[in-house]
Scaffold this motif. Structure first.
Motif, PDB file in Angstrom:
ATOM      1  N   PHE A  25      -5.435   4.429   4.914  1.00 24.52           N
ATOM      2  CA  PHE A  25      -6.170   3.423   4.142  1.00 24.52           C
ATOM      3  C   PHE A  25      -5.575   2.817   3.193  1.00 24.52           C
ATOM      4  O   PHE A  25      -5.310   1.549   2.998  1.00 24.52           O
ATOM      5  CB  PHE A  25      -7.628   3.824   3.704  1.00 24.52           C
ATOM      6  N   LEU A  26      -4.663   3.643   2.315  1.00 25.90           N
ATOM      7  CA  LEU A  26      -3.760   2.838   1.449  1.00 25.90           C
ATOM      8  C   LEU A  26      -2.786   1.954   2.079  1.00 25.90           C
ATOM      9  O   LEU A  26      -2.512   1.058   1.360  1.00 25.90           O
ATOM     10  CB  LEU A  26      -3.147   3.865   0.645  1.00 25.90           C
ATOM     11  N   SER A  27      -2.055   2.615   3.217  1.00 24.19           N
ATOM     12  CA  SER A  27      -1.032   1.563   3.838  1.00 24.19           C
ATOM     13  C   SER A  27      -1.518   0.466   4.325  1.00 24.19           C
ATOM     14  O   SER A  27      -0.934  -0.739   4.112  1.00 24.19           O
ATOM     15  CB  SER A  27      -0.140   2.638   4.593  1.00 24.19           C
ATOM     16  N   VAL A  28      -2.948   0.454   5.057  1.00 28.69           N
ATOM     17  CA  VAL A  28      -3.541  -0.749   5.674  1.00 28.69           C
ATOM     18  C   VAL A  28      -3.724  -1.582   4.364  1.00 28.69           C
ATOM     19  O   VAL A  28      -3.604  -3.006   4.464  1.00 28.69           O
ATOM     20  CB  VAL A  28      -4.650  -0.345   6.721  1.00 28.69           C
ATOM     21  N   ALA A  29      -4.369  -1.114   3.457  1.00 34.55           N
ATOM     22  CA  ALA A  29      -4.631  -2.147   2.487  1.00 34.55           C
ATOM     23  C   ALA A  29      -3.463  -2.612   1.749  1.00 34.55           C
ATOM     24  O   ALA A  29      -3.606  -3.825   1.285  1.00 34.55           O
ATOM     25  CB  ALA A  29      -5.524  -1.295   1.231  1.00 34.55           C
ATOM     26  N   GLY A  30      -2.495  -1.809   1.558  1.00 30.86           N
ATOM     27  CA  GLY A  30      -1.166  -2.716   0.948  1.00 30.86           C
ATOM     28  C   GLY A  30      -0.799  -3.375   1.702  1.00 30.86           C
ATOM     29  O   GLY A  30      -0.220  -4.532   1.326  1.00 30.86           O
ATOM     30  N   GLN A  31      -0.657  -3.521   3.211  1.00 35.32           N
ATOM     31  CA  GLN A  31      -0.137  -4.406   4.017  1.00 35.32           C
ATOM     32  C   GLN A  31      -0.910  -5.618   4.057  1.00 35.32           C
ATOM     33  O   GLN A  31      -0.415  -6.733   4.089  1.00 35.32           O
ATOM     34  CB  GLN A  31       0.010  -3.922   5.401  1.00 35.32           C
ATOM     35  N   ALA A  32      -2.138  -5.423   3.791  1.00 34.62           N
ATOM     36  CA  ALA A  32      -3.268  -6.735   3.906  1.00 34.62           C
ATOM     37  C   ALA A  32      -3.245  -7.183   2.790  1.00 34.62           C
ATOM     38  O   ALA A  32      -3.642  -8.448   2.769  1.00 34.62           O
ATOM     39  CB  ALA A  32      -4.716  -6.285   4.637  1.00 34.62           C
TER      40      ALA A  32
ATOM     41  N   GLY B 131       5.964  -2.125  -6.277  1.00 32.81           N
ATOM     42  CA  GLY B 131       6.134  -0.814  -5.045  1.00 32.81           C
ATOM     43  C   GLY B 131       4.987  -0.720  -4.107  1.00 32.81           C
ATOM     44  O   GLY B 131       5.307  -0.046  -2.973  1.00 32.81           O
ATOM     45  N   TYR B 132       3.644  -1.109  -4.339  1.00 31.18           N
ATOM     46  CA  TYR B 132       2.838  -0.967  -3.658  1.00 31.18           C
ATOM     47  C   TYR B 132       3.073  -1.867  -2.325  1.00 31.18           C
ATOM     48  O   TYR B 132       2.549  -1.673  -1.220  1.00 31.18           O
ATOM     49  CB  TYR B 132       1.400  -1.255  -4.031  1.00 31.18           C
ATOM     50  N   TYR B 133       3.720  -3.049  -2.351  1.00 27.95           N
ATOM     51  CA  TYR B 133       3.948  -3.809  -1.272  1.00 27.95           C
ATOM     52  C   TYR B 133       5.146  -3.282  -0.259  1.00 27.95           C
ATOM     53  O   TYR B 133       4.995  -3.421   0.760  1.00 27.95           O
ATOM     54  CB  TYR B 133       4.687  -5.073  -1.859  1.00 27.95           C
ATOM     55  N   ALA B 134       6.050  -2.264  -0.902  1.00 33.41           N
ATOM     56  CA  ALA B 134       6.930  -1.602  -0.081  1.00 33.41           C
ATOM     57  C   ALA B 134       6.339  -0.558   0.766  1.00 33.41           C
ATOM     58  O   ALA B 134       6.856   0.137   1.413  1.00 33.41           O
ATOM     59  CB  ALA B 134       8.351  -1.334  -0.674  1.00 33.41           C
ATOM     60  N   MET B 135       5.512   0.124  -0.107  1.00 35.19           N
ATOM     61  CA  MET B 135       4.975   1.500   0.331  1.00 35.19           C
ATOM     62  C   MET B 135       4.445   1.792   1.671  1.00 35.19           C
ATOM     63  O   MET B 135       4.662   2.794   2.305  1.00 35.19           O
ATOM     64  CB  MET B 135       3.931   1.901  -0.823  1.00 35.19           C
TER      65      MET B 135
ATOM     66  N   MET C 284       5.961   4.666   4.064  1.00 38.28           N
ATOM     67  CA  MET C 284       5.077   5.849   4.535  1.00 38.28           C
ATOM     68  C   MET C 284       4.903   6.073   5.829  1.00 38.28           C
ATOM     69  O   MET C 284       5.066   7.372   6.221  1.00 38.28           O
ATOM     70  CB  MET C 284       3.531   5.529   3.788  1.00 38.28           C
ATOM     71  N   ARG C 285       4.577   5.075   6.542  1.00 39.26           N
ATOM     72  CA  ARG C 285       4.351   5.240   8.038  1.00 39.26           C
ATOM     73  C   ARG C 285       5.558   5.642   8.725  1.00 39.26           C
ATOM     74  O   ARG C 285       5.362   6.424   9.634  1.00 39.26           O
ATOM     75  CB  ARG C 285       3.986   3.833   8.456  1.00 39.26           C
ATOM     76  N   LEU C 286       6.835   5.082   8.307  1.00 40.86           N
ATOM     77  CA  LEU C 286       7.962   5.507   8.876  1.00 40.86           C
ATOM     78  C   LEU C 286       8.230   7.090   8.690  1.00 40.86           C
ATOM     79  O   LEU C 286       8.638   7.744   9.679  1.00 40.86           O
ATOM     80  CB  LEU C 286       9.091   4.522   8.495  1.00 40.86           C
ATOM     81  N   THR C 287       7.992   7.464   7.288  1.00 40.33           N
ATOM     82  CA  THR C 287       7.863   8.801   7.208  1.00 40.33           C
ATOM     83  C   THR C 287       7.179   9.869   8.142  1.00 40.33           C
ATOM     84  O   THR C 287       7.404  10.561   8.494  1.00 40.33           O
ATOM     85  CB  THR C 287       7.795   9.047   5.668  1.00 40.33           C
ATOM     86  N   ARG C 288       6.103   9.299   8.021  1.00 41.43           N
ATOM     87  CA  ARG C 288       5.016   9.993   8.886  1.00 41.43           C
ATOM     88  C   ARG C 288       5.311  10.173  10.292  1.00 41.43           C
ATOM     89  O   ARG C 288       5.338  11.100  10.746  1.00 41.43           O
ATOM     90  CB  ARG C 288       3.253   9.489   8.640  1.00 41.43           C
TER      91      ARG C 288
END
Lengths: 305, 333
Positions: free
Chosen positions: A133-140, A180-184, A188-192
């Motif tokens: 959720f955090l990553s989708v929100a951050g990207q959007a 930072g949130y823009y890059a997160m 995160m998804r690459l780490t996962r």
């Protein structure tokens, strides 16, 4: 390893020269610089005088060689607008941008990597969902909008943090979070994804068969391999943060290099723009080089190729 | 050799939940293994051999459900052992060698680091001592210039060398039990025999118990003390190597043995034996003998519970409706 580093260094220097030439040519792509400097009410004589004063009447390659030679000695000429040496101007602004960039990437890495690892260890768990959720929100979410929300909540409503300026560390909290949130999300998804792939590898089973603890398996055996693509990504993100934090710097009125670039473009202050482009490009080149070296240290297979 | 087995397994059952129902991958496996003994588990791909070995090591994927009446390793109940206890056993007293030497070593660390790690995890030794032990073991597994190998990375070694490194790694702490899951399958034929020879020599030298998982009966004939024949998740026949090769009782075992040519006995140009048919699906309820669909001795009773017979030699056990594996008129009547 030394051969690898020298090879990459040579490549980096080659790219740096190419970039320097392109950023120098911008001066001429943008029209006759003498006309721009002279202003709207200048007559032909004034323009000719300026052309001679600044040396625009000489062949382009000669001008490039001179500019490059000066640039190598950190002399980027005078800003048309400020009438100050460009180098001093950039040095002053860069400290703000660097602080912001370093804080931003650290914030991104320190949130994204642990979240990505936990999400991979427990796929489809609650924490995995939250991370997604955090990553989708951050990207959007656009940075300017997220920045404004933070200002409304933390500066105006709660009054905890200053909304603009750069005079204390507290001024950097919100910009750091926004940048930072823009890059997160990507990190995160690459780490996962990397962890998920590595955790199913045979050598992870070997590590468990040796009697290694789960923590050791995760961090020493898995993360070390999963983090390799993340390093390259983070380097690019870092380059972006140092060069492209214009939006964030504008919102929070942090007068950094990004903000200076934006101002200078508007003022047609070409020496400043040229120098900034070169500096931003050099950041990308340096961080890519450092990422290559770090990756080669992490992954021995890369050293031999 | 003491009389107590070092490893005792009773009624080991492994279930894998799948979208189509539960897959009963391994059903009711029993065996005992004594110190210094070699048990070969044979069977075709997918019969549950590898899963069984991973279950013994406690290395199964979390979604696979393991149950057993007993898994006892030298007095330690592996079913009740804590994660910590298991960790102290793995690598120290029981080790495993895997099928895939190319991918079983961590690409990011040197051979020396990975070998030393095993010892450092379990013994209070210095790094220098661990490295010295690593050199000693590399020499033991027949690697030349062992000292200089320590600083090499896995991608710089061939498959055969990597498997030797894996063997050395498994032996770092002188385990009492070693489980080798098809250790030579991924290697060149010329290397296979060398690696196997090495493994058997070391096993004898160190008096380890060994479980060797293979589908190569030629290997079994050379190294096994005991043989367990596995078919579709069940042990259909167990016994001493001598008994299994001289008097194979189960129709499946006989079929397997007929598949290998014997110099001097198999005629040149003669067709080798094959076992027609395919392995049954193990999803959902599994009843009766899993081999009955491919068995030329099958009778109606094969669909019911199958009795376990003790054959003349009391370690030779057979799971078949026919007490000696052959159909007799009085049984079928």
């Amino acid at each position: 390893m030394l051969r690898f580093i020298l090879k990459r260094l040579g490549l980096a220097i080659l790219v740096a020269f190419t970039v320097s030439f392109i950023s120098f040519s911008l001066l001429f792509l943008a029209g006759d610089p003498a006309i721009a400097i002279a202003g709207e009410n200048a007559n032909a004589e004034d323009i000719a005088a300026i052309r001679e004063l600044y040396g625009f009447d000489r062949p382009m390659l000669v001008q490039y060689a001179e500019w490059l030679w000066n640039a190598l000695r950190f002399d980027f000429g005078q800003s048309y607008y400020f009438r100050l040496p460009v180098a001093d101007l950039i040095a002053e602004r860069l400290s703000v941008t660097m602080t912001l960039g370093v804080c931003g990437i650290l914030f991104a890495l320190l949130t994204a990597v642990p979240l990505g690892v936990i999400a991979a260890i427990r796929p489809n768990s609650l924490i995995d969902r939250i991370a997604l959720f955090l990553s989708v929100a951050g990207q959007a979410m656009p940075s300017f909008w997220f920045g404004l929300i933070l200002i409304v909540v933390f500066a105006i409503q709660l009054g905890w943090l200053p909304a603009s300026g750069a005079s204390s560390w507290r001024h950097f909290i919100m910009p750091t979070v926004v940048l930072g949130y823009y890059a997160m999300p990507a990190i995160m998804r690459l780490t996962r994804a990397g962890m998920l792939e590595v955790l199913s590898a045979d050598y992870i089973r070997t590590a468990r068969a040796k009697g290694a603890s789960e923590g050791r398996v995760m961090f020493k055996h898995a993360l070390r391999n999963a983090i390799i693509p993340v390093v390259s990504l983070a380097a690019v993100q870092m380059g972006f943060m140092l060069g492209g934090s214009i939006v964030v710097e504008s919102i929070f009125a942090l007068h950094g290099a990004g903000f200076l670039a934006w101002e200078s473009i508007g003022r047609n202050d070409l020496p400043t723009v040229q120098a900034l482009i070169l500096v931003f490009a050099l950041f990308y080149i340096i961080f890519t080089f450092l990422a290559d070296v770090l990756n080669a240290w992490l992954d021995p297979r890369m050293r031999s190729s | 050799m003491s009389n107590d087995p070092i490893l005792s397994v009773r009624d080991l059952t492994l279930d894998i939940p799948t979208a189509g129902g539960t897959l009963h991958a391994v059903r009711g496996i029993d065996f005992d293994l004594h110190r210094g003994e070699t048990l070969c588990i044979v069977g075709e791909s997918g019969s549950g051999k590898s899963l069984t070995s991973l279950a013994l090591m406690g290395l199964l994927a979390p979604k696979i459900q393991r149950s057993a009446a007993r898994i006892d390793f030298d007095g330690t109940d592996l079913l009740k052992a804590s994660r910590r206890q298991l960790r102290h056993l793995r690598g120290a007293r029981m080790s495993m060698i895997f099928q895939e030497p190319m991918t079983s070593l961590n690409p990011a660390y040197t051979i020396g680091d990975q070998l030393a790690e095993t010892l450092l995890l379990h013994r209070k030794v210095s790094r220098a001592q661990a490295r010295a032990r690593a050199v000693e073991l590399l020499e033991k597994v027949g690697i030349t210039a062992a000292e200089s190998r320590l600083s090499q990375f896995p991608h710089q070694l061939s498959g055969g060398l990597r498997q030797r490194v894996m063997i050395a790694m498994a032996l770092m702490c002188e385990p009492e039990l070693i489980i080798a899951d098809e250790p030579t399958t991924a290697l060149d034929v010329t290397i296979q025999a060398q690696i196997l020879r090495l493994l058997v020599d070391l096993q004898r030298e160190m008096n380890m118990a060994m479980i060797l998982i293979t589908h190569d009966l030629g290997v079994v004939a050379r190294v096994a003390d005991k043989v367990a024949v596995m078919y579709a998740g069940e042990l259909v026949e167990t016994g001493s190597a001598k008994a299994i090769f001289r008097q194979p009782a189960h129709p499946y075992t006989r079929g397997l043995i007929n598949c290998i040519p014997v110099p001097g006995r198999t005629e040149r140009g003669a067709r080798l034996g094959t076992i027609p048919g395919i392995v049954p699906s193990l999803v959902g309820e599994v009843n009766g003998c899993p081999f009955r669909g491919r068995c030329d001795q099958a009778v109606d009773a094969c669909a019911n519970a199958i009795p376990l017979h003790q054959l003349d030699d009391d370690t030779h056990e057979l799971r078949c409706v026919h007490p000696d594996g052959h159909r007799h008129e009085e049984v079928t009547a």
